[in-house]
Write a protein that holds these residues in place. Structure first.
Motif, PDB file in Angstrom:
ATOM      1  N   ASN A  13      65.610 -16.902 -55.524  1.00 55.82           N
ATOM      2  CA  ASN A  13      66.940 -16.987 -55.516  1.00 55.82           C
ATOM      3  C   ASN A  13      67.618 -16.296 -54.174  1.00 55.82           C
ATOM      4  N   VAL A  14      68.614 -16.966 -53.652  1.00 51.12           N
ATOM      5  CA  VAL A  14      69.111 -16.612 -52.199  1.00 51.12           C
ATOM      6  C   VAL A  14      70.490 -16.260 -52.443  1.00 51.12           C
ATOM      7  N   VAL A  15      70.918 -15.113 -52.094  1.00 51.56           N
ATOM      8  CA  VAL A  15      72.416 -14.949 -51.728  1.00 51.56           C
ATOM      9  C   VAL A  15      72.615 -14.979 -50.239  1.00 51.56           C
ATOM     10  N   ALA A  16      73.143 -16.343 -49.791  1.00 49.50           N
ATOM     11  CA  ALA A  16      73.428 -16.563 -48.398  1.00 49.50           C
ATOM     12  C   ALA A  16      74.675 -16.120 -47.945  1.00 49.50           C
ATOM     13  N   THR A  17      74.941 -15.073 -47.298  1.00 48.58           N
ATOM     14  CA  THR A  17      76.321 -14.477 -47.078  1.00 48.58           C
ATOM     15  C   THR A  17      76.598 -14.955 -45.503  1.00 48.58           C
ATOM     16  N   MET A  18      77.803 -15.035 -45.326  1.00 48.87           N
ATOM     17  CA  MET A  18      78.507 -15.230 -43.875  1.00 48.87           C
ATOM     18  C   MET A  18      79.755 -14.764 -44.228  1.00 48.87           C
ATOM     19  N   ARG A  19      80.477 -14.759 -42.923  1.00 51.61           N
ATOM     20  CA  ARG A  19      82.071 -13.968 -42.898  1.00 51.61           C
ATOM     21  C   ARG A  19      82.883 -15.070 -43.362  1.00 51.61           C
ATOM     22  N   ARG A  20      82.557 -16.553 -43.202  1.00 50.49           N
ATOM     23  CA  ARG A  20      83.399 -17.524 -43.480  1.00 50.49           C
ATOM     24  C   ARG A  20      82.608 -18.547 -44.267  1.00 50.49           C
ATOM     25  N   PRO A  21      82.470 -18.279 -45.765  1.00 54.78           N
ATOM     26  CA  PRO A  21      81.487 -19.053 -46.499  1.00 54.78           C
ATOM     27  C   PRO A  21      81.628 -20.507 -46.448  1.00 54.78           C
ATOM     28  N   GLN A  22      80.438 -21.250 -46.327  1.00 54.85           N
ATOM     29  CA  GLN A  22      80.263 -22.703 -46.126  1.00 54.85           C
ATOM     30  C   GLN A  22      79.289 -23.089 -47.026  1.00 54.85           C
ATOM     31  N   PRO A  23      79.662 -23.492 -48.226  1.00 50.23           N
ATOM     32  CA  PRO A  23      78.465 -23.781 -49.157  1.00 50.23           C
ATOM     33  C   PRO A  23      77.962 -24.952 -48.949  1.00 50.23           C
ATOM     34  N   GLU A  24      78.669 -26.030 -48.119  1.00 48.88           N
ATOM     35  CA  GLU A  24      77.766 -27.239 -47.830  1.00 48.88           C
ATOM     36  C   GLU A  24      76.540 -27.061 -47.213  1.00 48.88           C
ATOM     37  N   LEU A  25      76.437 -25.992 -46.297  1.00 52.09           N
ATOM     38  CA  LEU A  25      75.137 -25.681 -45.654  1.00 52.09           C
ATOM     39  C   LEU A  25      73.768 -25.541 -46.451  1.00 52.09           C
ATOM     40  N   PHE A  26      74.155 -25.417 -47.877  1.00 52.01           N
ATOM     41  CA  PHE A  26      72.909 -25.175 -48.755  1.00 52.01           C
ATOM     42  C   PHE A  26      73.358 -26.006 -50.118  1.00 52.01           C
ATOM     43  N   ASP A  27      73.786 -27.216 -49.865  1.00 54.77           N
ATOM     44  CA  ASP A  27      74.257 -27.900 -51.017  1.00 54.77           C
ATOM     45  C   ASP A  27      73.157 -28.467 -51.837  1.00 54.77           C
ATOM     46  N   ARG A  28      72.001 -28.465 -51.355  1.00 57.38           N
ATOM     47  CA  ARG A  28      70.711 -29.098 -51.870  1.00 57.38           C
ATOM     48  C   ARG A  28      70.010 -28.071 -52.635  1.00 57.38           C
ATOM     49  N   ALA A  29      70.405 -26.932 -52.811  1.00 57.37           N
ATOM     50  CA  ALA A  29      69.515 -25.908 -53.465  1.00 57.37           C
ATOM     51  C   ALA A  29      69.933 -25.526 -54.999  1.00 57.37           C
ATOM     52  N   GLY A  30      70.978 -26.253 -55.442  1.00 63.05           N
ATOM     53  CA  GLY A  30      71.292 -26.046 -56.856  1.00 63.05           C
ATOM     54  C   GLY A  30      71.674 -24.652 -57.210  1.00 63.05           C
ATOM     55  N   ASP A  31      71.019 -24.162 -58.262  1.00 58.10           N
ATOM     56  CA  ASP A  31      71.357 -22.837 -59.035  1.00 58.10           C
ATOM     57  C   ASP A  31      70.621 -21.501 -58.083  1.00 58.10           C
ATOM     58  N   GLN A  32      69.547 -22.167 -57.417  1.00 58.42           N
ATOM     59  CA  GLN A  32      68.616 -21.223 -56.627  1.00 58.42           C
ATOM     60  C   GLN A  32      69.784 -20.278 -55.598  1.00 58.42           C
ATOM     61  N   VAL A  33      70.846 -20.895 -55.273  1.00 53.66           N
ATOM     62  CA  VAL A  33      71.541 -20.098 -54.044  1.00 53.66           C
ATOM     63  C   VAL A  33      73.023 -19.769 -54.468  1.00 53.66           C
ATOM     64  N   ARG A  34      73.352 -18.798 -53.843  1.00 54.72           N
ATOM     65  CA  ARG A  34      74.788 -18.641 -53.932  1.00 54.72           C
ATOM     66  C   ARG A  34      75.469 -18.109 -52.532  1.00 54.72           C
ATOM     67  N   VAL A  35      76.266 -18.814 -51.843  1.00 51.01           N
ATOM     68  CA  VAL A  35      77.022 -18.584 -50.670  1.00 51.01           C
ATOM     69  C   VAL A  35      78.217 -17.809 -50.896  1.00 51.01           C
ATOM     70  N   VAL A  36      77.955 -16.592 -50.166  1.00 49.24           N
ATOM     71  CA  VAL A  36      79.088 -15.671 -50.642  1.00 49.24           C
ATOM     72  C   VAL A  36      79.565 -14.928 -49.202  1.00 49.24           C
ATOM     73  N   GLY A  37      80.951 -14.953 -49.237  1.00 47.40           N
ATOM     74  CA  GLY A  37      81.557 -13.940 -47.964  1.00 47.40           C
ATOM     75  C   GLY A  37      81.291 -12.513 -47.828  1.00 47.40           C
ATOM     76  N   LEU A  38      80.856 -12.248 -46.608  1.00 45.89           N
ATOM     77  CA  LEU A  38      80.529 -10.931 -46.456  1.00 45.89           C
ATOM     78  C   LEU A  38      80.702 -10.738 -45.010  1.00 45.89           C
ATOM     79  N   ASP A  39      81.644  -9.621 -44.504  1.00 40.83           N
ATOM     80  CA  ASP A  39      81.887  -9.405 -43.130  1.00 40.83           C
ATOM     81  C   ASP A  39      81.320  -7.763 -43.074  1.00 40.83           C
ATOM     82  N   VAL A  40      80.210  -7.552 -42.461  1.00 37.87           N
ATOM     83  CA  VAL A  40      79.712  -6.376 -42.405  1.00 37.87           C
ATOM     84  C   VAL A  40      80.308  -5.214 -41.916  1.00 37.87           C
TER      85      VAL A  40
END
Length: 278
Positions: free
Chosen positions: A28-55
């Motif tokens: 399972n991957v929580v893929a974080t980025m400042r401006r979330p782009q879910p389309e970058l991982f749109d084939r991963a299904g329920d394994q991935v969550r694209v979440v906003g995160l500014d360190v």
């Protein structure tokens, strides 16, 4: 049970490649980025969550961890990849630009670590993987603030591993080499504008010409992702994972030779006499 990893800075480069590799291997991957782009991982299904995160924003870090916990119930590994680059002559680099580099590359990493440690300590397990750089192992010219920001994380992570190992948590370092396929320079173009001007312009041009014939060979994003996977899954007490031919060569030079040998070789590669002949 499927394990879960949270990775910062996954919109491109090393972070995206690392997220993709862990997804390939069933995590399972929580893929974080400042401006979330879910389309970058749109084939991963329920394994991935694209979440906003500014360190650089503690509230943003807390929200991302809460979202990860809500989605998958636990976080087994955190990879601190998010960072910014800077080519500049130190003499003409504004103090605010240096602080910007440290806010992301150093204090941002520390903030994510401080936020996730209580969860891992309570579970008695977890691994924190901090990305640094081959330039954190062997500093090079015209990247002094960047090198300093990464070298700080080298020392921080080693110290952190000693104290966290007592509560079942490990801290590790992945040390990526130079990979031209990343957006390191492009993403920092605005930040770097004018910072390689006179009296350093000719010197910078000579250095970049020499880097076009880089003496080590370049890293690939996949190599860095593989190193991150090794750091996340290695049952040993290993701390450092150089990644890429330059990082591996520089780590060997730095840690297995004398200071005199190390400095002599670095000056041969990057010293003014060599550059003047380019």
């Amino acid at each position: 049970m499927t394990q879960t990893i949270l990775i910062t800075g996954t919109s491109s480069g090393y972070g995206k490649a690392t997220a993709e590799l862990f997804l390939e291997r069933g995590w399972n991957v929580v893929a974080t980025m400042r401006r979330p782009q879910p389309e970058l991982f749109d084939r991963a299904g329920d394994q991935v969550r694209v979440v906003g995160l500014d360190v650089t924003d503690s509230a943003s870090i807390a929200r991302a961890i809460d979202e990860a916990m809500a989605a998958f119930g636990a976080i087994d590994v955190v990879v601190n990849n998010a960072g910014i680059g800077l080519f500049s002559a130190f003499e003409i680099t504004p103090a605010e630009t240096i602080r910007e580099v440290f806010e992301t590359n150093t204090f941002g990493v520390m903030a994510v670590c401080q936020a996730i440690i209580p969860y891992m300590r309570a579970r008695g397990s977890g691994i924190i993987v901090n990305f640094t750089s081959s330039a954190g192992i062997a500093p090079m010219p015209l990247v002094a603030p960047y090198c300093a920001s990464k070298a700080a994380i080298e020392a921080f992570t080693e110290s952190l591993d000693y104290e966290l190992s007592n509560v079942g948590v490990r801290a590790r370092l992945v040390e990526p080499g130079l990979a031209p396929t990343t957006s390191f320079a492009a993403n920092g173009a605005e930040r770097m504008a004018g910072l390689l001007s006179e009296p350093y312009q000719a010197y910078a041009a000579q250095l970049f010409a020499k880097l076009g014939d880089y003496p080590f060979g370049y890293a690939t994003e996949r190599q860095i992702a593989e190193a991150a996977f090794a750091a996340a899954t290695d049952p040993s007490d290993r701390l450092r994972y150089p990644a890429g031919p330059d990082s591996e060569a520089l780590a060997e030079l730095r840690w297995t030779t004398s200071e005199e040998t190390y400095l002599s070789q670095m000056r041969e590669w990057f010293g003014p006499g060599v550059l003047a002949a380019v």
